[in-house]
Write a protein that holds these residues in place. Structure first.
Motif, PDB file in Angstrom:
ATOM      1  N   ASP A 169       0.810  -1.214   0.000  1.00  0.00           N
ATOM      2  CA  ASP A 169       0.000   0.000   0.000  1.00  0.00           C
ATOM      3  C   ASP A 169       0.845   1.267   0.000  1.00  0.00           C
ATOM      4  OD1 ASP A 169       1.029  -0.053   2.567  1.00  0.00           O
ATOM      5  OD2 ASP A 169      -0.923  -0.047   3.577  1.00  0.00           O
ATOM      6  N   ALA A 170       2.146   1.126  -0.197  1.00  0.00           N
ATOM      7  CA  ALA A 170       3.035   2.298  -0.126  1.00  0.00           C
ATOM      8  C   ALA A 170       2.682   3.384  -1.137  1.00  0.00           C
ATOM      9  CB  ALA A 170       4.493   1.866  -0.281  1.00  0.00           C
ATOM     10  N   PRO A 171       2.337   3.056  -2.403  1.00  0.00           N
ATOM     11  CA  PRO A 171       2.029   4.131  -3.357  1.00  0.00           C
ATOM     12  C   PRO A 171       0.715   4.852  -3.078  1.00  0.00           C
ATOM     13  CG  PRO A 171       2.688   2.109  -4.492  1.00  0.00           C
ATOM     14  CD  PRO A 171       2.410   1.744  -3.073  1.00  0.00           C
ATOM     15  N   SER A 172      -0.036   4.347  -2.105  1.00  0.00           N
ATOM     16  CA  SER A 172      -1.277   5.009  -1.714  1.00  0.00           C
ATOM     17  C   SER A 172      -1.165   5.633  -0.329  1.00  0.00           C
ATOM     18  CB  SER A 172      -2.438   4.016  -1.773  1.00  0.00           C
ATOM     19  OG  SER A 172      -2.634   3.549  -3.094  1.00  0.00           O
ATOM     20  N   GLY A 173       0.064   5.798   0.138  1.00  0.00           N
ATOM     21  CA  GLY A 173       0.294   6.439   1.418  1.00  0.00           C
ATOM     22  C   GLY A 173       0.532   5.479   2.561  1.00  0.00           C
ATOM     23  N   GLY A 174       0.804   4.200   2.241  1.00  0.00           N
ATOM     24  CA  GLY A 174       0.969   3.186   3.269  1.00  0.00           C
ATOM     25  C   GLY A 174       2.399   2.995   3.737  1.00  0.00           C
ATOM     26  N   ASP A 175       2.724   1.764   4.062  1.00  0.00           N
ATOM     27  CA  ASP A 175       3.924   1.382   4.803  1.00  0.00           C
ATOM     28  C   ASP A 175       5.180   1.369   3.927  1.00  0.00           C
ATOM     29  OD1 ASP A 175       5.742   0.306   6.556  1.00  0.00           O
ATOM     30  OD2 ASP A 175       4.824  -1.688   6.617  1.00  0.00           O
ATOM     31  N   LEU A 176       6.021   2.374   4.079  1.00  0.00           N
ATOM     32  CA  LEU A 176       7.282   2.421   3.335  1.00  0.00           C
ATOM     33  C   LEU A 176       8.314   1.455   3.896  1.00  0.00           C
ATOM     34  CD1 LEU A 176       7.962   6.180   2.503  1.00  0.00           C
ATOM     35  CD2 LEU A 176       7.600   4.314   0.884  1.00  0.00           C
ATOM     36  N   ASP A 177       8.307   1.241   5.207  1.00  0.00           N
ATOM     37  CA  ASP A 177       9.268   0.306   5.794  1.00  0.00           C
ATOM     38  C   ASP A 177       9.027  -1.104   5.282  1.00  0.00           C
ATOM     39  OD1 ASP A 177      10.557   2.281   7.235  1.00  0.00           O
ATOM     40  OD2 ASP A 177       9.341   1.985   9.043  1.00  0.00           O
ATOM     41  N   GLY A 178       7.759  -1.479   5.161  1.00  0.00           N
ATOM     42  CA  GLY A 178       7.444  -2.792   4.609  1.00  0.00           C
ATOM     43  C   GLY A 178       7.891  -2.905   3.164  1.00  0.00           C
ATOM     44  N   LEU A 179       7.700  -1.841   2.412  1.00  0.00           N
ATOM     45  CA  LEU A 179       8.168  -1.817   1.027  1.00  0.00           C
ATOM     46  C   LEU A 179       9.674  -2.030   0.975  1.00  0.00           C
ATOM     47  CD1 LEU A 179       8.128  -1.235  -1.997  1.00  0.00           C
ATOM     48  CD2 LEU A 179       8.035   1.210  -1.451  1.00  0.00           C
ATOM     49  N   ARG A 180      10.394  -1.360   1.829  1.00  0.00           N
ATOM     50  CA  ARG A 180      11.849  -1.499   1.825  1.00  0.00           C
ATOM     51  C   ARG A 180      12.260  -2.943   2.137  1.00  0.00           C
ATOM     52  NH1 ARG A 180      14.766   3.193   1.861  1.00  0.00           N
ATOM     53  NH2 ARG A 180      13.622   5.160   2.168  1.00  0.00           N
ATOM     54  N   ARG A 181      11.598  -3.565   3.098  1.00  0.00           N
ATOM     55  CA  ARG A 181      11.937  -4.959   3.429  1.00  0.00           C
ATOM     56  C   ARG A 181      11.650  -5.877   2.246  1.00  0.00           C
ATOM     57  NH1 ARG A 181       9.482  -3.393   8.345  1.00  0.00           N
ATOM     58  NH2 ARG A 181       7.516  -4.357   7.710  1.00  0.00           N
ATOM     59  N   ARG A 182      10.499  -5.698   1.632  1.00  0.00           N
ATOM     60  CA  ARG A 182      10.156  -6.544   0.483  1.00  0.00           C
ATOM     61  C   ARG A 182      11.101  -6.301  -0.688  1.00  0.00           C
ATOM     62  NH1 ARG A 182       5.135  -4.965   2.418  1.00  0.00           N
ATOM     63  NH2 ARG A 182       4.932  -3.329   0.834  1.00  0.00           N
ATOM     64  N   ALA A 183      11.550  -5.060  -0.854  1.00  0.00           N
ATOM     65  CA  ALA A 183      12.490  -4.760  -1.939  1.00  0.00           C
ATOM     66  C   ALA A 183      13.787  -5.533  -1.745  1.00  0.00           C
ATOM     67  CB  ALA A 183      12.749  -3.265  -2.011  1.00  0.00           C
ATOM     68  N   ARG A 184      14.287  -5.563  -0.534  1.00  0.00           N
ATOM     69  CA  ARG A 184      15.523  -6.303  -0.273  1.00  0.00           C
ATOM     70  C   ARG A 184      15.330  -7.794  -0.525  1.00  0.00           C
ATOM     71  NH1 ARG A 184      15.720  -2.326   3.935  1.00  0.00           N
ATOM     72  NH2 ARG A 184      14.849  -3.768   5.469  1.00  0.00           N
ATOM     73  N   THR A 185      14.172  -8.312  -0.108  1.00  0.00           N
ATOM     74  CA  THR A 185      13.880  -9.729  -0.353  1.00  0.00           C
ATOM     75  C   THR A 185      13.789 -10.012  -1.846  1.00  0.00           C
ATOM     76  OG1 THR A 185      12.678  -9.951   1.744  1.00  0.00           O
ATOM     77  CG2 THR A 185      12.184 -11.561   0.033  1.00  0.00           C
ATOM     78  N   ALA A 186      13.090  -9.142  -2.580  1.00  0.00           N
ATOM     79  CA  ALA A 186      12.908  -9.342  -4.020  1.00  0.00           C
ATOM     80  C   ALA A 186      14.253  -9.318  -4.745  1.00  0.00           C
ATOM     81  CB  ALA A 186      11.980  -8.273  -4.586  1.00  0.00           C
ATOM     82  N   LEU A 187      15.131  -8.413  -4.359  1.00  0.00           N
ATOM     83  CA  LEU A 187      16.453  -8.355  -4.986  1.00  0.00           C
ATOM     84  C   LEU A 187      17.232  -9.631  -4.736  1.00  0.00           C
ATOM     85  CD1 LEU A 187      17.372  -4.646  -4.213  1.00  0.00           C
ATOM     86  CD2 LEU A 187      17.071  -5.648  -6.497  1.00  0.00           C
ATOM     87  N   ASP A 188      17.140 -10.170  -3.536  1.00  0.00           N
ATOM     88  CA  ASP A 188      17.817 -11.437  -3.242  1.00  0.00           C
ATOM     89  C   ASP A 188      17.229 -12.558  -4.112  1.00  0.00           C
ATOM     90  OD1 ASP A 188      19.467 -10.285  -1.378  1.00  0.00           O
ATOM     91  OD2 ASP A 188      18.239 -10.864   0.351  1.00  0.00           O
ATOM     92  N   LEU A 189      15.919 -12.605  -4.212  1.00  0.00           N
ATOM     93  CA  LEU A 189      15.273 -13.669  -4.974  1.00  0.00           C
ATOM     94  C   LEU A 189      15.581 -13.569  -6.466  1.00  0.00           C
ATOM     95  CD1 LEU A 189      11.817 -13.641  -3.192  1.00  0.00           C
ATOM     96  CD2 LEU A 189      13.483 -15.496  -3.117  1.00  0.00           C
ATOM     97  N   ALA A 190      15.760 -12.347  -6.949  1.00  0.00           N
ATOM     98  CA  ALA A 190      16.037 -12.148  -8.360  1.00  0.00           C
ATOM     99  C   ALA A 190      17.513 -12.310  -8.706  1.00  0.00           C
ATOM    100  CB  ALA A 190      15.560 -10.756  -8.807  1.00  0.00           C
TER     101      ALA A 190
END
Length: 213
Positions: free
Chosen positions: A189-210
């Motif tokens: 929900d970050a692009p709608s004003g939600g959780d940026l910290d969660g986005l950052r955690r998922r980004a790190r996970t996604a980079l590892d997975l990719a």
């Protein structure tokens, strides 16, 4: 503004292997999401034109992050969409199908990640000059469908999008995808004003997975 990056889209997809898809109803939050992704090391992003004030988001992000992030416009449907995306600073376009937006973007010299699902659509996307094929919606067939498509189309670069979750990134890459596109499973929900910290955690996970299989 610094010069736009000129590395061919397909080379970038093969190198980065992760395309973040930003769509939200809060332009300021969408811009913050793009900046957070860039800070975490995600350097290929698509801003969907179906999001609120998306062209302004692209324009501001392109000005702020030029040379650091490869920024495209998504949900490009018409020739007018393609022109507006170029004028806003997008360096590539992404389409859900094979409409006029594909033809105009190619005429303008913008590389296209063109949406296709069936073998007939894949053939048409390649014939139009798409840099890569966005397999959409990927969840309709999953990684096994991508694997089956690669038998008749071994040279076509596929990027599955639509229903791709963090838990399926490795499966699609193992099936032969050159990259994967992640929307709400990454952005939340970050692009709608939600959780940026969660986005950052998922980004790190996604980079590892990719990363390398």
């Amino acid at each position: 503004m610094r010069p736009r990056p000129t590395t061919p889209l397909l080379d970038l997809l093969r190198e980065r292997r992760l395309l973040a898809i930003v769509r939200g109803d809060d332009p300021a939050a969408a811009l913050r999401s793009i900046e957070a992704l860039a800070e975490e090391g995600v350097t290929m992003m698509e801003v969907s034109l179906s999001g609120a004030d998306a062209l302004a988001v692209i324009r501001k992000a392109a000005a702020a992050l030029a040379g650091d992030v490869h920024l495209g416009a998504g949900t490009v449907l018409t020739a007018q969409d393609a022109v507006a995306a170029r004028d806003a600073g997008a360096t590539f376009v992404v389409t859900p199908g094979l409409g006029d937006g594909v033809d105009e973007a190619i005429r303008l010299g913008l590389p296209v990640l063109a949406g296709a699902l069936t073998p007939t659509e894949v053939i048409a996307a390649v014939a139009k000059g798409a840099a890569a094929v966005k397999l959409f919606p990927a969840f309709a067939g999953g990684a096994s469908y991508l694997r089956a498509l690669r038998d008749p189309f071994p040279a076509v670069p596929f990027v599955p999008v639509g229903g791709v979750g963090l838990d399926s990134v490795r499966d699609y890459l193992a099936a032969g995808a050159v990259a994967v596109g992640l929307g709400s499973p990454l952005l939340g929900d970050a692009p709608s004003g939600g959780d940026l910290d969660g986005l950052r955690r998922r980004a790190r996970t996604a980079l590892d997975l990719a990363g390398p299989l």
